[in-house]
Design an enzyme around this catalytic site. Structure first.
Site, short mmCIF file in Angstrom:
data_model
loop_
_atom_site.label_atom_id
_atom_site.label_comp_id
_atom_site.label_asym_id
_atom_site.label_seq_id
_atom_site.Cartn_x
_atom_site.Cartn_y
_atom_site.Cartn_z
N TYR A 11 -2.65 -8.45 10.75
CA TYR A 11 -3.68 -9.39 11.23
C TYR A 11 -4.64 -9.86 10.14
O TYR A 11 -4.96 -11.05 10.08
CB TYR A 11 -4.46 -8.77 12.40
CG TYR A 11 -3.64 -8.54 13.65
CD1 TYR A 11 -2.87 -9.57 14.20
CD2 TYR A 11 -3.63 -7.31 14.31
CE1 TYR A 11 -2.11 -9.37 15.34
CE2 TYR A 11 -2.88 -7.11 15.45
CZ TYR A 11 -2.12 -8.13 15.98
OH TYR A 11 -1.37 -7.94 17.10
N PHE A 35 -1.67 -4.14 10.83
CA PHE A 35 -2.36 -4.43 9.57
C PHE A 35 -2.01 -5.83 9.05
O PHE A 35 -2.54 -6.27 8.04
CB PHE A 35 -2.01 -3.40 8.49
CG PHE A 35 -2.28 -1.97 8.85
CD1 PHE A 35 -2.85 -1.62 10.07
CD2 PHE A 35 -1.96 -0.95 7.96
CE1 PHE A 35 -3.09 -0.30 10.40
CE2 PHE A 35 -2.19 0.38 8.28
CZ PHE A 35 -2.76 0.70 9.50
N HIS A 60 -1.00 0.47 15.48
CA HIS A 60 0.21 0.99 14.85
C HIS A 60 1.43 0.82 15.76
O HIS A 60 2.46 1.45 15.53
CB HIS A 60 0.06 2.46 14.49
CG HIS A 60 -0.96 2.75 13.44
ND1 HIS A 60 -2.29 2.47 13.60
CD2 HIS A 60 -0.84 3.31 12.20
CE1 HIS A 60 -2.95 2.86 12.51
NE2 HIS A 60 -2.09 3.36 11.65
N PHE A 109 1.69 -1.22 8.53
CA PHE A 109 1.92 -1.20 9.98
C PHE A 109 1.69 -2.60 10.52
O PHE A 109 0.83 -3.33 10.02
CB PHE A 109 0.96 -0.22 10.68
CG PHE A 109 1.33 1.22 10.56
CD1 PHE A 109 2.17 1.83 11.47
CD2 PHE A 109 0.84 1.97 9.50
CE1 PHE A 109 2.51 3.17 11.34
CE2 PHE A 109 1.18 3.31 9.36
CZ PHE A 109 2.01 3.92 10.29
N ASP A 110 2.43 -2.91 11.60
CA ASP A 110 2.30 -4.20 12.28
C ASP A 110 0.87 -4.70 12.42
O ASP A 110 0.55 -5.82 12.05
CB ASP A 110 2.94 -4.08 13.68
CG ASP A 110 2.75 -2.70 14.27
OD1 ASP A 110 1.60 -2.31 14.54
OD2 ASP A 110 3.75 -1.97 14.43
N GLU A 123 -4.60 -6.46 2.85
CA GLU A 123 -3.37 -7.16 3.24
C GLU A 123 -3.39 -8.64 2.87
O GLU A 123 -2.37 -9.21 2.48
CB GLU A 123 -3.10 -6.98 4.73
CG GLU A 123 -2.65 -5.58 5.12
CD GLU A 123 -3.79 -4.57 5.19
OE1 GLU A 123 -4.97 -5.01 5.15
OE2 GLU A 123 -3.53 -3.36 5.27
N LEU A 150 -5.94 -1.82 -1.32
CA LEU A 150 -5.72 -1.75 0.12
C LEU A 150 -6.30 -3.00 0.80
O LEU A 150 -7.39 -2.96 1.36
CB LEU A 150 -6.39 -0.48 0.66
CG LEU A 150 -5.89 0.12 1.97
CD1 LEU A 150 -6.46 1.52 2.14
CD2 LEU A 150 -6.24 -0.72 3.18
N GLU A 173 0.84 -1.20 0.00
CA GLU A 173 0.00 0.00 0.00
C GLU A 173 0.88 1.25 0.00
O GLU A 173 1.71 1.42 0.90
CB GLU A 173 -0.90 -0.02 1.24
CG GLU A 173 -1.90 -1.19 1.20
CD GLU A 173 -2.41 -1.59 2.58
OE1 GLU A 173 -2.13 -0.88 3.56
OE2 GLU A 173 -3.10 -2.62 2.66
#
Lengths: 345, 343
Positions: A107, A105, A148, A102-103, A79, A77, A48
């Site tokens: 999941y 994201f 985040h 970000f971390d 993941e 967008l 992204e």
């Protein structure tokens, strides 16, 4: 980018062709990505906002302009889509370097990471390798919104088929990223986002050993075991402890899977005391695994139980409470004090 | 519906022979499960035309197929070794023992909708390869299979959107077999059809009678041609019926009536192809009897192959986790070996 790069002409003392530069971790990572794209025509960067924008942290700054939109491209967008697509590209012979912004994201992509990326080599009996390096800006420390500031190393290290690494400084970031990208297996590359803008010396010519842990500071009395952003904090703690005559060794674990058990054993056999420091919640955090390994390897020499200085078993808090959650200097010093003062029976 | 021209006799007989071989192997596999030769199986009874018709259209030299766990008919139409394929059902190895890179059939996939995104990635890789200076005529095409149940998964949406945005050469092949284990399509798919969703992605779609092997083949060829020419993805929804249980552990009596199953049996895709051969080419009983005998013989060879298939050595557990193994894994293997030798 290059205008910002202050190049230091260092004396080449050893005559090894040492080439020292002063780079931020963001610059070092950007350089490593550019050189990886140059080195292997099959490498692809996508995710992204990684194209025109250069990523929200500018880690991919200028790469699309330089290498074209086939090699460096924005995706929709989603993941799971990014990671699922990585599997197919790897099956087609490419070396994907996807970014999850970000971390937290990561999941939505856990199904693809755990059920597919971690298993395709196994499922296919080694005929479909997954040379995927997933870059994840990780850990806390930047007063960011929810999701985040997460530390996912324990989650990923638990998954068969994945390797996990986290650099502590620009030099490590430059070399570990290039090394991870050259690997034929999936690597989760956890970038300490709080350290993106700190500069440090990078010897681009010599990365040294890139497997296993490294002693970031030698010491005699206690071993601090850390990774990512916590390494710098542990080095600060070591300086402060030295004022009180406590000689702290800092072991930068680097690889969170596979963990360098031999390096843990070697360090703690010397110091006989160990404190693990991590941002992730305590319960089932990687500190538990490290404590078990140290106990297995060093039971007979340990002077105290392995101490854990960690985040709490709470969702990562809002910025106002961040400094209460992330292990700070005081809490790490208390951890050191506890192992030094421990008396048996 | 059946406005598709009848294929030449040679092709129609090939399709029919595949249908019968798949049908008899499928029936045999359920029998082997009952006999304890294999621990489980996911029957495709009723879906033979959807699978054979689509799998037959694949160019195995340059296309790549992404199956679920119920695509034995596709695999057979692609000439994948059936012992190596059925090894997954013998619990020998999850992905089967065939070589995905050589056969262009991805490993058997147990995650519902798990491989749909993989098809998009693989297909985008073909697009990228086309941009290189040296390329052949037309791109390789990814063909990904999923069902009406899987169409509810978010990954299917992500895959269709990614493919449409990137104009990736992917054929999304939906086998709507009426049932996601016990839940009927009406309680699964809003909007009446999965094919109707394609319009939302700006992607063409074809709704075909999945029990008519001729229509399925024609639709798949059309879709592959569309993709190969660089027009982006396409969706096919083949409406069929899962005549058997979801798996050999399932009991359809708990969620549908025998009368429903009997009605669906009248749609038998194998019988339909036989009828077409008789009417179009006057094919006689001798032919049908010999095809049946050949199919039974093939199933018997597969049974022999499966029964003589030894379990993989335990070391395989460790061998394929990574390309570059780890000290921890080596240590665990050593410990396992030492401790198993005492048993």
């Amino acid at each position: 980018m290059s205008e910002q790069t202050a190049e230091i002409t260092a004396p080449d003392l050893a005559g090894t062709g040492s080439h020292l530069e002063h780079l931020s971790m963001q610059q070092a990572l950007n350089r490593a990505l550019a050189e990886s794209l140059e080195e292997n025509a099959k490498t692809l960067i996508f995710g992204e906002d990684v194209g025109q924008l250069g990523g929200v942290f500018r880690i991919t700054d200028g790469l699309q302009q330089r290498f074209g939109a086939d090699r460096v491209f924005d995706t929709p967008l989603a993941e799971s889509g990014i990671l699922g697509m990585s599997v197919g590209l790897a099956m087609a012979g490419f070396h994907p370097i996807p970014e999850v912004q970000f971390d937290g994201f990561a999941y939505p992509a856990v199904n693809q990471i755990v059920c597919q990326i971690g298993r395709m080599n196994y499922r296919s009996r080694g005929t479909l390798p997954m040379p995927i390096t997933l870059r994840v800006p990780s850990f806390g420390g930047i007063r960011a919104p929810e999701h985040h500031g997460e530390s996912l190393e324990s989650l990923f290290a638990h998954v068969p088929g994945l390797k996990v690494v986290s650099p502590a400084d620009p030099h490590q970031a430059y070399h570990l990223l290039k090394h991870a990208i050259r690997r034929p297996d999936p690597v989760i590359f956890m970038e300490p986002k709080a350290r993106y803008w700190q500069k440090g010396p990078v010897d681009t010519a010599d990365g040294g050993t890139l497997e296993g842990a490294r002693v970031a500071r030698p010491g005699r009395h206690v071993t601090l075991i850390a990774w990512g952003a916590m390494v710098a904090r542990c080095l600060q703690v070591a300086e402060l402890a030295a004022e009180d005559g406590i000689d702290v060794e800092v072991l930068d674990l680097r690889w969170l899977k596979p963990i360098d058990t031999a390096a843990l054993a070697a360090s703690v056999t010397r110091t006989r005391r160990a404190v693990v420091v991590h941002e992730a919640p305590r319960t089932s955090g990687l500190g538990a695994e490290i404590a078990a390994l140290v106990t297995e390897e060093c039971f007979n020499v340990l002077k105290a139980p392995v101490e854990r200085v960690t985040g709490f078993d709470v969702p990562y808090p809002s910025g106002d409470l961040e400094d209460e959650y992330v292990p700070n200097i005081d809490r790490i010093l208390f951890g050191i004090q506890r192992v030094l003062e421990h008396r048996r029976g | 519906m059946n406005s598709t021209p009848t294929p030449p006799q040679e092709e129609l007989t090939k399709l029919y022979e595949l249908l019968v071989r798949v049908r008899q192997l499928d029936i045999a596999a359920v029998r082997w499960q009952r006999q304890g030769i294999i621990p489980g199986y996911a029957p495709l009874l009723g879906q033979e035309a959807a699978q054979v018709g689509s799998g037959y259209a694949v160019d195995t030299a340059r296309d790549f197929v992404f199956p679920t766990y119920r695509e034995m008919g596709v695999a057979r139409a692609m000439n994948v070794d059936m012992v190596q394929y059925m090894a997954t059902h013998k619990a020998t190895w999850h992905g089967g023992l065939y070589d995905p890179a050589a056969t262009h059939l991805a490993p058997i996939q147990a995650v519902v909708a798990g491989s749909v995104l993989h098809a998009v990635g693989w297909a985008h890789g073909q697009t990228l390869a086309q941009h290189e200076p040296v390329h052949g005529a037309g791109t390789g095409v990814a063909l990904t299979y999923f069902g009406d149940g899987a169409s509810s998964q978010g990954d299917v949406h992500e895959a269709m959107n990614f493919a449409a945005v990137m104009k990736a050469p992917v054929v999304f092949f939906v086998q709507n077999n009426g049932w996601a284990i016990s839940v009927p399509t009406a309680a699964q798919v809003a909007g009446g059809a999965v094919a109707a969703r394609a319009a939302g992605y700006g992607m063409p779609s074809l709704a075909v009678d999945g029990n008519d092997v001729v229509s399925v083949l024609a639709a798949t060829r059309q879709a592959i041609g569309h993709c190969r020419a660089g027009n982006g993805p396409m969706l096919i929804e083949a409406t069929t019926y899962r005549l058997g249980p979801h798996s050999t552990s399932d009991d359809p009596g708990r969620y549908r009536s025998l009368a429903d199953e009997q009605a669906a049996r009248s749609l038998d895709p194998v019988q339909r192809c036989a009828d077409l051969l008789r009417t179009a080419y006057g094919t006689g009983d001798d032919y049908f009897e010999s095809v049946f005998a050949d199919a039974e013989a093939e199933a018997e060879r597969v049974r022999e192959g499966l029964e003589s298939l030894a379990p993989r050595p335990g070391a395989d557990m460790f061998r394929y986790v990574f390309q570059e193994t780890t000290p921890a894994l080596q240590h665990q293997e050593t410990t396992w070996r030492e401790e198993s030798e005492h048993v």
